[in-house]
Design a protein around this motif. Structure first.
Motif, PDB file in Angstrom:
ATOM      1  N   MET A   1       8.220  63.808 -19.024  1.00 15.55           N
ATOM      2  CA  MET A   1       8.813  62.011 -20.308  1.00 15.55           C
ATOM      3  C   MET A   1       9.869  62.405 -20.951  1.00 15.55           C
ATOM      4  SD  MET A   1       5.727  59.790 -21.006  1.00 15.55           S
ATOM      5  CE  MET A   1       6.028  58.834 -21.116  1.00 15.55           C
ATOM      6  N   GLY A   2       9.122  63.735 -21.195  1.00 11.18           N
ATOM      7  CA  GLY A   2      10.794  64.094 -22.569  1.00 11.18           C
ATOM      8  C   GLY A   2      10.934  63.620 -23.803  1.00 11.18           C
ATOM      9  N   VAL A   3      12.044  63.360 -24.452  1.00 16.01           N
ATOM     10  CA  VAL A   3      12.402  62.037 -25.418  1.00 16.01           C
ATOM     11  C   VAL A   3      12.395  60.902 -24.961  1.00 16.01           C
ATOM     12  CG1 VAL A   3      13.596  61.944 -27.039  1.00 16.01           C
ATOM     13  CG2 VAL A   3      12.840  64.378 -27.216  1.00 16.01           C
ATOM     14  N   VAL A   4      13.673  61.148 -23.927  1.00 21.56           N
ATOM     15  CA  VAL A   4      14.435  59.674 -23.163  1.00 21.56           C
ATOM     16  C   VAL A   4      14.250  59.307 -21.810  1.00 21.56           C
ATOM     17  CG1 VAL A   4      16.210  58.318 -22.898  1.00 21.56           C
ATOM     18  CG2 VAL A   4      16.292  59.803 -25.150  1.00 21.56           C
ATOM     19  N   LEU A   5      13.326  58.228 -22.256  1.00 15.38           N
ATOM     20  CA  LEU A   5      12.930  58.310 -20.509  1.00 15.38           C
ATOM     21  C   LEU A   5      14.125  57.465 -19.847  1.00 15.38           C
ATOM     22  CD1 LEU A   5       9.787  55.462 -20.706  1.00 15.38           C
ATOM     23  CD2 LEU A   5       9.502  57.525 -20.100  1.00 15.38           C
ATOM     24  N   ARG A   6      14.125  57.921 -18.248  1.00 15.29           N
ATOM     25  CA  ARG A   6      15.116  57.198 -17.206  1.00 15.29           C
ATOM     26  C   ARG A   6      15.100  56.955 -16.238  1.00 15.29           C
ATOM     27  NH1 ARG A   6      16.131  64.059 -15.364  1.00 15.29           N
ATOM     28  NH2 ARG A   6      13.505  63.668 -15.592  1.00 15.29           N
ATOM     29  N   ASP A   7      13.687  56.761 -15.810  1.00 15.82           N
ATOM     30  CA  ASP A   7      12.761  55.968 -14.924  1.00 15.82           C
ATOM     31  C   ASP A   7      12.027  55.201 -15.208  1.00 15.82           C
ATOM     32  OD1 ASP A   7      11.153  57.464 -14.666  1.00 15.82           O
ATOM     33  OD2 ASP A   7      12.757  59.243 -13.680  1.00 15.82           O
ATOM     34  N   ASP A   8      11.162  54.158 -14.411  1.00 16.83           N
ATOM     35  CA  ASP A   8      10.101  53.475 -14.325  1.00 16.83           C
ATOM     36  C   ASP A   8       8.861  54.386 -13.389  1.00 16.83           C
ATOM     37  OD1 ASP A   8      10.839  53.825 -11.733  1.00 16.83           O
ATOM     38  OD2 ASP A   8      11.045  51.053 -11.503  1.00 16.83           O
ATOM     39  N   THR A   9       8.878  55.792 -13.906  1.00 15.85           N
ATOM     40  CA  THR A   9       7.573  56.533 -12.610  1.00 15.85           C
ATOM     41  C   THR A   9       6.570  56.237 -13.299  1.00 15.85           C
ATOM     42  OG1 THR A   9       9.292  58.027 -12.169  1.00 15.85           O
ATOM     43  CG2 THR A   9       7.092  58.570 -12.490  1.00 15.85           C
ATOM     44  N   ASN A  10       5.383  56.143 -12.797  1.00 21.28           N
ATOM     45  CA  ASN A  10       4.027  56.337 -13.272  1.00 21.28           C
ATOM     46  C   ASN A  10       4.789  57.444 -13.930  1.00 21.28           C
ATOM     47  OD1 ASN A  10       1.391  56.266 -14.268  1.00 21.28           O
ATOM     48  ND2 ASN A  10       0.789  55.501 -11.815  1.00 21.28           N
ATOM     49  N   TYR A  11       3.903  58.536 -15.073  1.00 23.73           N
ATOM     50  CA  TYR A  11       4.244  59.206 -15.137  1.00 23.73           C
ATOM     51  C   TYR A  11       2.462  59.532 -15.692  1.00 23.73           C
ATOM     52  CZ  TYR A  11       8.675  59.935 -16.192  1.00 23.73           C
ATOM     53  OH  TYR A  11      10.184  59.770 -16.547  1.00 23.73           O
ATOM     54  N   GLY A  12       1.268  58.918 -15.966  1.00 24.38           N
ATOM     55  CA  GLY A  12       0.137  58.675 -15.694  1.00 24.38           C
ATOM     56  C   GLY A  12       0.219  57.647 -17.698  1.00 24.38           C
ATOM     57  N   VAL A  13       0.515  57.425 -18.033  1.00 24.55           N
ATOM     58  CA  VAL A  13       0.145  57.168 -19.711  1.00 24.55           C
ATOM     59  C   VAL A  13       0.828  55.701 -19.536  1.00 24.55           C
ATOM     60  CG1 VAL A  13      -0.888  59.176 -20.971  1.00 24.55           C
ATOM     61  CG2 VAL A  13       2.065  58.098 -20.854  1.00 24.55           C
ATOM     62  N   PRO A  14       0.576  54.899 -20.152  1.00 24.84           N
ATOM     63  CA  PRO A  14       1.125  53.406 -20.695  1.00 24.84           C
ATOM     64  C   PRO A  14       2.541  53.356 -21.879  1.00 24.84           C
ATOM     65  CG  PRO A  14      -0.700  53.789 -21.708  1.00 24.84           C
ATOM     66  CD  PRO A  14      -0.539  54.837 -21.350  1.00 24.84           C
ATOM     67  N   VAL A  15       3.106  52.566 -20.609  1.00 20.85           N
ATOM     68  CA  VAL A  15       5.049  52.259 -20.546  1.00 20.85           C
ATOM     69  C   VAL A  15       5.122  50.813 -20.996  1.00 20.85           C
ATOM     70  CG1 VAL A  15       7.210  53.317 -20.024  1.00 20.85           C
ATOM     71  CG2 VAL A  15       5.533  54.833 -19.416  1.00 20.85           C
ATOM     72  N   HIS A  16       5.627  50.750 -22.357  1.00 27.67           N
ATOM     73  CA  HIS A  16       6.085  49.535 -22.055  1.00 27.67           C
ATOM     74  C   HIS A  16       7.106  48.829 -21.225  1.00 27.67           C
ATOM     75  CE1 HIS A  16       7.970  46.349 -25.080  1.00 27.67           C
ATOM     76  NE2 HIS A  16       6.229  45.635 -25.688  1.00 27.67           N
ATOM     77  N   GLU A  17       7.474  48.173 -21.115  1.00 27.05           N
ATOM     78  CA  GLU A  17       8.356  47.575 -20.600  1.00 27.05           C
ATOM     79  C   GLU A  17      10.112  47.916 -21.305  1.00 27.05           C
ATOM     80  OE1 GLU A  17       8.564  43.137 -21.296  1.00 27.05           O
ATOM     81  OE2 GLU A  17       8.689  43.521 -19.200  1.00 27.05           O
TER      82      GLU A  17
END
Length: 308
Positions: free
Chosen positions: A175-191
């Motif tokens: 995930m790093g610091v800045v998100l670059r895509d809408d990948t399902n990393y395994g944790v919730p991501v706000h839109e």
């Protein structure tokens, strides 16, 4: 001799079966050597993730122990390692925590290795070294690290605390610091999420042995509950002001099957801190997560949303 041959054969066979990470993902920036470090930790390489510029640097310790090459991977909570005179840094793996002080820029540093409860286990001095033999050994250590990462990616379940922790470390790297895509990393991501912060603390007895009380008198409530009192997850408003906190003994936040299935073995409490942030004319609900593991270690994952 037979053992060495067998291990080499197994290593070569495994490389054929499990694809390594791309060679340009991780690269060695510098190599260091110590005359007074414990066996297996006498060499160190600073490694950078070149694929994701926001994943940051890592420390890889390596050396011979009982005749075999031992490799350990330490994560840095800061993005990049700046080795300027007088600077300090921290790093950790699933078993140990280190603090470093740079005594001479890019040339000489001192490390303290800690165990639980911040007790120093040993100290060592490291000097930068660039000889050919050490460089080749560092490349072998990096190959082993890449292999371990690839093996982790191909697991169907995490069956040990070490695997589960390393998977969370790797998730935060991706995930790093800045998100670059809408990948399902395994944790919730706000839109509206653009950034996130991860943190990890080594095992502590107070978290391993303390149970949460609804009145908030326990150490877990005092350290990780953001709201003034615990709310029921079912009663949490969809929209509102202020902060809300709830906890559960069965983690539900993870969004990938391997985490969902494995987490109940290793997560003692999942604490969720909820805030409502105004974005234009809308109120956005943002959830931050704390996972208290059964060994007393703690991971936190805090999303940050972009309202622009």
């Amino acid at each position: 001799m037979k053992l060495a041959f067998s291990m080499s054969f197994f290593f070569a066979l495994t490389l054929c079966v499990i694809p390594l990470l791309h060679a340009d993902e991780l690269s060695i920036l510098s190599v260091w050597q110590s005359d007074n470090a414990p066996e297996g930790l006498e060499n160190m390489a600073v490694v950078r993730d070149q694929e994701n510029e926001y994943a940051g640097d890592h420390l890889v310790f390596f050396g011979k122990k009982n005749g075999a090459l031992k490799v350990r991977h330490f994560h840095l909570p800061e993005l990049n390692l700046y080795l300027n005179t007088g600077s300090h840094f921290e790093a950790f793996d699933e078993y140990q925590y280190i603090q470093g002080t740079v005594l001479r820029a890019q040339k000489y540093l001192k490390l303290k290795f800690f165990k639980e409860n911040n007790v120093v286990e040993y100290e060592a001095d490291y000097n930068r070294n660039s000889n050919k033999e050490l460089g080749e050994l560092a490349e072998k250590a990096l190959d082993i690290l890449k292999l371990r990462m690839s093996e982790l990616e191909h697991l169907k379940a995490y069956t040990s605390m070490s695997q589960f922790k390393r998977a969370l470390f790797r998730l935060s790297d991706k995930m790093g610091v800045v998100l670059r895509d809408d990948t399902n990393y395994g944790v919730p991501v706000h839109e509206l999420q653009s950034e996130q912060e991860w943190s990890y603390s080594m095992p502590l007895e107070k978290y391993r042995k303390t149970s949460i009380n609804d009145n908030g008198s326990d150490v877990v409530s005092q350290d990780f509950r953001v709201a003034s009192e615990w709310s029921s997850e079912e009663d949490l408003p969809r929209r509102g002001k202020g902060d809300y906190s709830f906890y559960r003994e069965s983690p539900k936040a993870f969004t990938k099957p391997i985490f969902k299935d494995s987490a109940p073995q290793f997560v003692r409490y999942e604490v969720v801190n909820v805030s409502f942030i105004k974005c234009g004319s809308q109120l956005e609900k943002v959830q931050a997560f704390v996972w208290i593991l059964t060994d007393g270690s703690v991971y936190t994952y805090t999303p940050s949303i972009d309202c622009d």
